[in-house]
Design an enzyme around this catalytic site. Structure first.
Site, PDB file in Angstrom:
ATOM      1  N   GLU A  74       1.639   1.670   3.175  1.00  0.00           N
ATOM      2  CA  GLU A  74      -0.037   2.353   2.124  1.00  0.00           C
ATOM      3  C   GLU A  74      -0.343   3.154   3.699  1.00  0.00           C
ATOM      4  O   GLU A  74      -1.294   4.258   3.359  1.00  0.00           O
ATOM      5  CB  GLU A  74      -0.590   0.560   2.428  1.00  0.00           C
ATOM      6  CG  GLU A  74      -1.787   1.145   1.532  1.00  0.00           C
ATOM      7  CD  GLU A  74      -1.086   2.552   0.039  1.00  0.00           C
ATOM      8  OE1 GLU A  74      -0.551   2.117  -0.226  1.00  0.00           O
ATOM      9  OE2 GLU A  74      -2.501   2.650  -0.287  1.00  0.00           O
ATOM     10  N   ASP A  75      -0.525   2.860   5.047  1.00  0.00           N
ATOM     11  CA  ASP A  75      -1.000   3.616   5.973  1.00  0.00           C
ATOM     12  C   ASP A  75      -0.501   4.567   6.996  1.00  0.00           C
ATOM     13  O   ASP A  75      -1.137   4.975   7.889  1.00  0.00           O
ATOM     14  CB  ASP A  75      -2.313   2.475   6.668  1.00  0.00           C
ATOM     15  CG  ASP A  75      -2.812   1.344   5.314  1.00  0.00           C
ATOM     16  OD1 ASP A  75      -3.030   1.785   4.459  1.00  0.00           O
ATOM     17  OD2 ASP A  75      -3.187   0.401   6.004  1.00  0.00           O
ATOM     18  N   HIS A  91      -4.002  -6.960  13.144  1.00  0.00           N
ATOM     19  CA  HIS A  91      -3.642  -7.532  11.725  1.00  0.00           C
ATOM     20  C   HIS A  91      -2.243  -8.239  11.127  1.00  0.00           C
ATOM     21  O   HIS A  91      -2.103  -8.864  11.291  1.00  0.00           O
ATOM     22  CB  HIS A  91      -4.607  -6.278  10.800  1.00  0.00           C
ATOM     23  CG  HIS A  91      -4.548  -6.923   8.992  1.00  0.00           C
ATOM     24  ND1 HIS A  91      -5.134  -7.941   8.931  1.00  0.00           N
ATOM     25  CD2 HIS A  91      -3.670  -5.667   8.166  1.00  0.00           C
ATOM     26  CE1 HIS A  91      -5.118  -7.760   7.420  1.00  0.00           C
ATOM     27  NE2 HIS A  91      -3.983  -6.496   7.000  1.00  0.00           N
TER      28      HIS A  91
HETATM   29 MN    MN Z   1      -3.244  -5.906   5.705  1.00  0.00          MN
END
Ligand code: MN
Length: 521
Positions: free
Chosen positions: A75-76, A47
């Protein structure tokens, strides 16, 4: 997208040093996302690499590409901003941070319908990030585009939610930035998920119509090509087909009658100079009968998002109606890429150029809303109350252009009233606004301005803001200035009363004293 594919794509645009940095970023992100999967079952890293690929297609500068690769790491994953800053520098870290905040604020944004007060903090951070560097939104648009392209793996409920948000927020953002191509891609994908039935229906209608009109247009095109060659104009000509979503919107305007839509397919003529644009327009009008109301000069009066072109619709001797769009290569580039064109990989123009404080009228009109963003962010940071409706007006209303008598152009939300314009020019001018002349005649305070209006403000020193003015403005800018001025006036008023009261008391005591003196005497 795979590592190899992205690097091959990048090699066409960037220097060796930049490619080296890109490899480093890919390795960093791959390591950080290790073990994570997308809903499609692919490994997660596909992605961010795809997002970076889209940004390369848009020919963005290398910092934006790096931030695209890294955009989901904060964020992840366990990666930190400090690591990113020490490896890739301050600018890349700022962009990644900004994109992360957009993601977090989104929960509170949801096309601002479920907007909750506790999210203002995130929202203001988001607005600050965006207003300091527009590239944050450009990365977010690439992110959204890839998520839409892979939306089929999501549950139906999620699909609808994301599709709606894409139309309400991201499509409009792309439009605001003049990124016509991106706006169209977002809208087509989002609409196909939001209302698949209508989408397919319209696509079929379009197909049938296009078969017919392609043949008709072909003949006109040959005629026009021949004539332009005879006139020694160098040009490119091609057909442009209306997008399904814009057909849908237009059909709603003309009550569903497709026969009232003349620009399902238009001929686009691209030339070298502005003069050539007008020459071509003249030639077309000498060949065919133009429809007067449909001649649009967006070259001398660009659309509020910066779009430029000449449009005209003509009737051929065979009674066919054909729309033409005439523009230079430069205008074409802007129409497709918009603001993204300002961050082209080979000119490292700093985005900070857009944020330095200057007079609003000195900013290109299509960028004036960015200074509004900064202001709204400031208001949110100061905990000033801004309602959801107000945010919608300030950020997402369509925009209009209004002219000062000197010819300066100002960009305002649609529905703005004369006082909004006065306060946009200057607080002191707003404060003393006594009357408005719009296009030469006096206009009431409660009548909205229209795109292209020329507004003259008549001021009087004795005029001061009144409470009713809050209802005669729609922008948060004007309203907050008026509120401040009202506060100041009341305190000044109160002070004056106090002084006057003291004076009366003093005078009174004096007379009293005199009286008592008299009495004694
Ligand atoms: Mn994204």
């Amino acid at each position: 997208m795979k590592r190899r594919e992205l690097l091959d794509l990048a090699k066409q645009l960037y220097t060796e040093d930049e490619i080296f940095e890109l490899e480093l970023a890919i390795d960093f992100a791959t390591h950080a996302h290790y073990g994570q999967k997308r809903k499609s079952g692919e490994s997660y890293i596909t992605h961010p690499l795809a997002v970076a690929g889209i940004l390369i297609d848009w020919a963005m500068d290398i910092d934006t590409i790096l931030a695209g690769v890294l955009h989901d790491t904060i964020e992840d994953t366990d990666a930190t901003l400090d690591e990113i800053e020490s490896l890739f520098g301050h600018d890349v870290a700022f962009l990644v941070d900004g994109v992360t905040k957009v993601g977090r604020a989104r929960a509170g944004m949801k096309n601002l319908e479920n907007y909750l007060p506790q999210t203002t903090d995130n929202l203001s951070k988001l607005l600050v990030a965006v207003s300091q560097d527009v590239r944050v939104i450009i990365i977010k648009l690439a992110d959204r585009l890839h998520n839409l392209r892979t939306l089929k793996y999501m549950s139906e409920e999620k699909q609808k939610k994301i599709a709606k948000e894409s139309l309400d927020v991201f499509g409009r953002m792309a439009d605001r930035l003049g990124m016509g191509q991106v706006r169209m891609q977002i809208e087509e994908l989002a609409f196909s998920y939001l209302d698949p039935h209508e989408f397919n229906h319209l696509r079929n209608i379009m197909k049938k119509r296009l078969g017919k009109s392609t043949r008709k247009l072909g003949a006109v095109r040959i005629e026009v090509e021949k004539r332009l060659k005879n006139e020694n104009i160098s040009f490119e000509i091609n057909g442009r087909v209306k997008s399904i979503y814009s057909l849908y919107k237009k059909l709603k305007k003309v009550n569903g009658n497709i026969d009232d839509i003349y620009d399902l397919m238009a001929l686009r003529i691209i030339v070298n100079t502005n003069e050539d644009c007008y020459r071509v327009l003249g030639i077309l009008h000498s060949m065919y009968q133009p429809m007067i109301a449909r001649i649009k000069d967006y070259i001398s009066v660009p659309k509020p998002n910066g779009y430029q072109s000449l449009h005209t619709t003509v009737i051929t001797p065979n009674k066919h109606i054909v729309e033409f769009q005439i523009r230079t290569y430069e205008m074409h580039e802007y129409a497709e890429r918009g603001l993204a064109a300002s961050f082209h990989y080979h000119d490292q123009k700093s985005s900070k150029d857009y944020t330095r404080k200057r007079k609003i009228s000195q900013l290109p009109p299509q960028l004036q809303w960015i200074t509004r963003l900064q202001e709204i962010a400031q208001q949110l940071t100061n905990n000033e109350e801004i309602s959801r409706e107000q945010l919608n007006i300030d950020l997402f209303n369509d925009r209009i252009f209004v002219y000062s008598p000197k010819g300066d152009i100002y960009n305002l939300p649609e529905g703005s009233l004369p006082l909004d314009f006065a306060y946009l020019i200057h607080t002191d001018i707003g404060k003393h606004a006594y009357a408005f002349k719009v296009n030469g005649s006096i206009q009431a305070f409660d009548k909205p301005l229209a795109n292209g209006d020329m507004v003259e403000i008549i001021t009087r020193k004795t005029t001061i803001p009144k409470k009713e003015w809050l209802d005669l403005t729609i922008t948060s800018h004007a309203r907050s200035k008026i509120r401040n001025q009202l506060k100041r006036n009341t305190s000044v008023g109160a002070l004056e009363t106090l002084v006057r009261t003291n004076e009366i008391i003093r005078r009174k005591t004096k007379t009293d004293r005199n009286e008592s003196k008299n009495a004694c005497n």
